[in-house]
Scaffold this motif. Structure first.
Motif, PDB file in Angstrom:
ATOM      1  N   GLU A 521       0.829  -1.210   0.000  1.00 40.56           N
ATOM      2  CA  GLU A 521       0.000   0.000   0.000  1.00 40.56           C
ATOM      3  C   GLU A 521       0.861   1.257   0.000  1.00 40.56           C
ATOM      4  O   GLU A 521       1.969   1.271   0.535  1.00 40.56           O
ATOM      5  CB  GLU A 521      -0.921   0.005   1.226  1.00 40.56           C
ATOM      6  N   TYR A 522       0.322   2.287  -0.607  1.00 39.21           N
ATOM      7  CA  TYR A 522       1.026   3.568  -0.717  1.00 39.21           C
ATOM      8  C   TYR A 522       0.704   4.417   0.505  1.00 39.21           C
ATOM      9  O   TYR A 522      -0.451   4.539   0.882  1.00 39.21           O
ATOM     10  CB  TYR A 522       0.541   4.256  -1.992  1.00 39.21           C
ATOM     11  N   ASP A 523       1.721   4.978   1.103  1.00 41.62           N
ATOM     12  CA  ASP A 523       1.505   5.852   2.254  1.00 41.62           C
ATOM     13  C   ASP A 523       1.826   7.283   1.836  1.00 41.62           C
ATOM     14  O   ASP A 523       2.984   7.632   1.622  1.00 41.62           O
ATOM     15  CB  ASP A 523       2.424   5.396   3.398  1.00 41.62           C
ATOM     16  N   PRO A 524       0.802   8.157   1.709  1.00 37.99           N
ATOM     17  CA  PRO A 524       1.043   9.505   1.170  1.00 37.99           C
ATOM     18  C   PRO A 524       2.046  10.307   1.988  1.00 37.99           C
ATOM     19  O   PRO A 524       2.733  11.173   1.443  1.00 37.99           O
ATOM     20  CB  PRO A 524      -0.340  10.155   1.211  1.00 37.99           C
ATOM     21  N   THR A 525       2.167  10.012   3.287  1.00 38.88           N
ATOM     22  CA  THR A 525       3.113  10.789   4.093  1.00 38.88           C
ATOM     23  C   THR A 525       4.564  10.432   3.753  1.00 38.88           C
ATOM     24  O   THR A 525       5.481  11.177   4.062  1.00 38.88           O
ATOM     25  CB  THR A 525       2.887  10.535   5.599  1.00 38.88           C
ATOM     26  N   GLN A 526       4.755   9.272   3.108  1.00 39.19           N
ATOM     27  CA  GLN A 526       6.105   8.823   2.772  1.00 39.19           C
ATOM     28  C   GLN A 526       6.552   9.285   1.387  1.00 39.19           C
ATOM     29  O   GLN A 526       7.588   8.843   0.895  1.00 39.19           O
ATOM     30  CB  GLN A 526       6.162   7.291   2.800  1.00 39.19           C
ATOM     31  N   ARG A 527       5.751  10.119   0.740  1.00 42.14           N
ATOM     32  CA  ARG A 527       5.983  10.433  -0.665  1.00 42.14           C
ATOM     33  C   ARG A 527       7.421  10.873  -0.939  1.00 42.14           C
ATOM     34  O   ARG A 527       8.065  10.388  -1.865  1.00 42.14           O
ATOM     35  CB  ARG A 527       4.999  11.518  -1.105  1.00 42.14           C
TER      36      ARG A 527
END
Lengths: 591, 130
Positions: A521-527
């Motif tokens: 899953e993509y974590d937007p805070t880790q962009r």
């Protein structure tokens, strides 16, 4: 001789000799659509019988005029290391749980419908044949394999054993479960099935007498039906494989049959050479071997389309890309650089719901009512694609922030600045001039150049963000031969690379189709962290992807007579321009 | 532009807090029937913002009076717990078969108008809006 496991059934896939690097990847992706894992125990890839060493390999190269002398030795080595043969043998256990899902298949592809009508009485191998033939573009035919080996004798012997086992004389008691529907039992009892036996050879010709002798070796099969040459129910095929080059032609050398080439010199025929051939015997699935399946692609040829652009993807490759992406009924597919929509047409033809975005409004609108992206879809009775003018560089600003991943596949050919330059929103000025509110409604938004390495990074980021788990990103990247896919391609923590297929375009330049699959899953805070890790070797890798146009130009300049040719082209352009000007002036004067 | 697309488009002009859902100002709407695919709708539905669908339906209903070429389903405020095929089919037709060909999408916060021409919404931001 390679023994065949009696608890499994074997299928021979014969490929078209093109896009050699794509063959296995496409087959694996199509099987995955039906829950079959290529290479797993439920779908084992058997080793092909060894082709004997080519007797005249080394000497032939020297005598052959059309081979480029510069890199013959290295080329030859490379080819020997990694020669792709246009065959693949798959074996499946009779009790595989994943195979019979035919109802789904019948819904999925129209062309499969007529194949699947007799689904009730279908054997497992016929099911597999339909799965492959209805989708794979690069597959020529599929056969239920009865025997194979490095020579005709081995092959005949194996067919004999296979029929013995399946007709129930030896180990049948262990095999006669309900699932075990051996074709031979069915065929040998059915007096109504007409048949023929074809001898198919690659790269050489056999005389009628020799062919007849080969056929007679299979007399013991005792098929009860009548022989019928035109459109029989079953076609049995004996394939004799010899070594081919990358274009599907026999290797230079061999022994040229001078008698055959006497009157017709350009068409050289090669004498059969038993030491270099393998044999396969089986029954063609899905009609006869000559039946054209090829995933039903020919009617989508680019030539038939009203709206084309300089970067329209050819129909065959875009169908291969759709297969690699695992696009099927109910898939939701995005192309963030849609252009003329050529890739999405192939996805829609497989039943997908298509969304295309582009920054250039002119390509989206097309050239009028009957020549635009939508008309290309209408032409094939496909539902209208969803087109949005937006900028992939700032995807997250155009689409809902709480956007839950919804795309099953992203299939695209990004602009690399070779035939189409990339642009993104923004002004070249540091402080853009404000737009007057009164002009807002018809203001043309400014764009600025978009560096190719950023195009790639943004593409991967959007894919990681919007694909469902297990969804695939398929994109094209032009690259030189010395390009190292492992270290030079952009990467993303949420995506893993599944396939990289190389299509050579010239000696040095080619393009790669890269298939990635979302694995976490993509974590937007880790962009930021994701973006920072995009290039393995930092700016160096990015640079290798980016400046392909410049490199092509440099390479062109090294060619002999570049200066003179460039001058001629310049002169031509000048004349053309002046001519245009003159015509325009004349028109003005006339009116 | 389909109503499905409206569901995930937003306005993000500089300074906008939410910019969602966009208001629809249709000038021309057409219906193109497509084969109903309920399984696709069912996988998509949890990913959509249902309240935005209801809002879009209300806005199109006012336009409907002027032009009787299409019907907008009467949607309840909250997504029903049990979804029958009749409801899903109506929802599918609303989301997939209606196309806003000409009109505007309007940002609820700033009033910025995004034009829809020939069925293509133009979401591009101007250089001073980035």
């Amino acid at each position: 001789m390679i023994p065949m496991d009696p608890s499994r059934y074997y299928v021979l896939v014969e490929f078209a000799v093109r896009h050699l690097d794509f063959l296995a990847a496409e087959l694996a992706s199509v099987l995955r659509l039906h829950g079959i894992t290529y290479g797993s125990p439920d779908c084992r890839v058997e080793t092909l019988p060894q082709l004997g060493p080519h007797p005249t390999n080394s000497t032939a190269i020297e005598n052959c005029s059309h081979v480029d002398h510069k890199n013959t030795v290295q080329d030859q080595q490379r080819r020997n290391e990694k020669r792709q043969r246009p065959f693949c043998i798959l074996s499946f256990p009779f009790d595989a749980p994943c195979v019979p899902r035919l109802e789904m298949l019948a819904d999925e592809v129209d062309s499969a419908k007529n194949l699947a009508t007799s689904s009730k009485s279908q054997t497992s191998s016929e099911t597999i044949g339909n799965i492959i033939l209805s989708r794979c573009v690069l597959v020529r035919s599929v056969m239920e394999l009865w025997g194979y080996g490095p020579s005709l004798d081995d092959c005949v012997e194996q067919v004999r054993q296979w029929t013995d086992v399946s007709s129930g004389s030896t180990t049948a008691s262990t095999l006669t479960t309900t699932n075990c529907q051996h074709s031979y039992q069915k065929l040998v009892r059915d007096h109504g099935r007409s048949w023929k036996l074809t001898v198919h050879t690659l790269g050489c010709t056999y005389s009628r007498e020799v062919q007849e002798a080969m056929r007679s070796r299979f007399q013991f099969l005792a098929l009860p039906g009548p022989v019928q040459m035109n459109d029989p129910t079953d076609e049995y095929v004996l394939i004799r494989e010899t070594e081919l080059d990358d274009h599907g032609s026999p290797l230079p050398g061999g022994s040229i049959d001078s008698a055959a080439s006497g009157t017709n010199p350009p068409r050289t025929r090669y004498k059969p050479n038993d030491s270099v051939s393998c044999c396969y015997f089986g029954r063609a699935l899905g009609g006869t071997r000559q039946t054209k399946h090829r995933g039903d692609v020919s009617r989508f040829s680019l030539k038939s389309r009203a709206y084309l652009g300089p970067t329209s993807m050819d129909a065959e490759l875009s169908f291969v890309m759709a297969n690699l992406a695992g696009v099927g009924q109910s898939s939701v597919v995005l192309d963030p650089f849609v252009g003329t929509g050529s890739i999405l047409v192939s996805c829609a033809a497989r039943g997908a719901y298509c969304v295309g975005t582009d920054i250039d409004i002119r390509v989206l609108r097309g050239k009028g009512e009957n020549s635009n992206v939508v008309s290309n879809f209408r032409q094939f009775d496909l539902p209208r694609p969803e087109l949005i003018r937006s900028d992939n560089a700032i995807y997250q600003r155009h689409f809902r922030r709480t956007h839950i991943p919804m795309y099953n596949a992203i299939v695209t050919d990004p602009p690399y600045g070779i035939r189409a330059g990339a642009r993104k929103s923004g002004s070249r000025l540091d402080q853009p001039r404000p737009v007057l509110e009164s002009n807002r409604h018809n203001h043309i938004a400014q764009t600025k150049p978009y560096v190719v390495s950023d195009v790639m990074v943004d593409l991967l980021d959007v894919a990681a963000r919007t694909l469902v788990l297990g969804g695939r990103l398929v994109y094209v990247i032009p690259s030189f031969r010395d390009f190292e896919p492992e270290s030079d391609l952009p990467r993303h923590e949420c995506l893993k690379t599944v396939h990289i297929c190389y299509q050579p375009l010239s000696a040095e330049l080619g393009r790669r189709v890269v298939v990635m699959q979302k694995q976490s899953e993509y974590d937007p805070t880790q962009r930021k962290t994701y973006l920072a890790k995009s290039w393995k070797n930092g700016a160096k890798s990015a640079e290798r992807c980016a400046n392909i146009r410049d490199k092509i130009m440099e390479a062109a300049k090294l060619k002999p007579n570049y200066q003179e040719r460039a001058a001629v082209r310049k002169q031509k352009r000048k004349i053309h321009k002046e001519e245009k000007k003159r015509v325009k002036l004349e028109k003005v004067e006339m009116s | 532009m389909r109503i499905l697309t409206h569901n995930y488009l937003q306005s993000n002009v500089k300074g906008t807090e939410k910019g969602y859902p966009l208001l629809i100002e249709p000038n021309r709407v057409v219906v193109e029937e497509s084969p109903v695919n309920l399984s696709m709708l069912q996988t998509l539905l949890p990913k959509l913002d249902y309240s935005a669908i209801v809002q879009a339906a209300r806005q199109l209903a006012t336009y409907e009076d002027a032009n009787e070429a299409f019907t907008v389903p009467d949607l309840p405020d909250l997504l029903p717990e049990t979804l029958d095929d009749l409801f899903l089919t109506a929802l599918y037709k609303f989301l997939f078969d209606l196309h806003v060909i000409e009109g505007h999408l309007v940002c609820p916060d700033t009033g910025r108008k995004f034009p829809i021409k020939e069925g293509v919404p133009n979401m591009i931001l101007h250089e001073d809006e980035l």
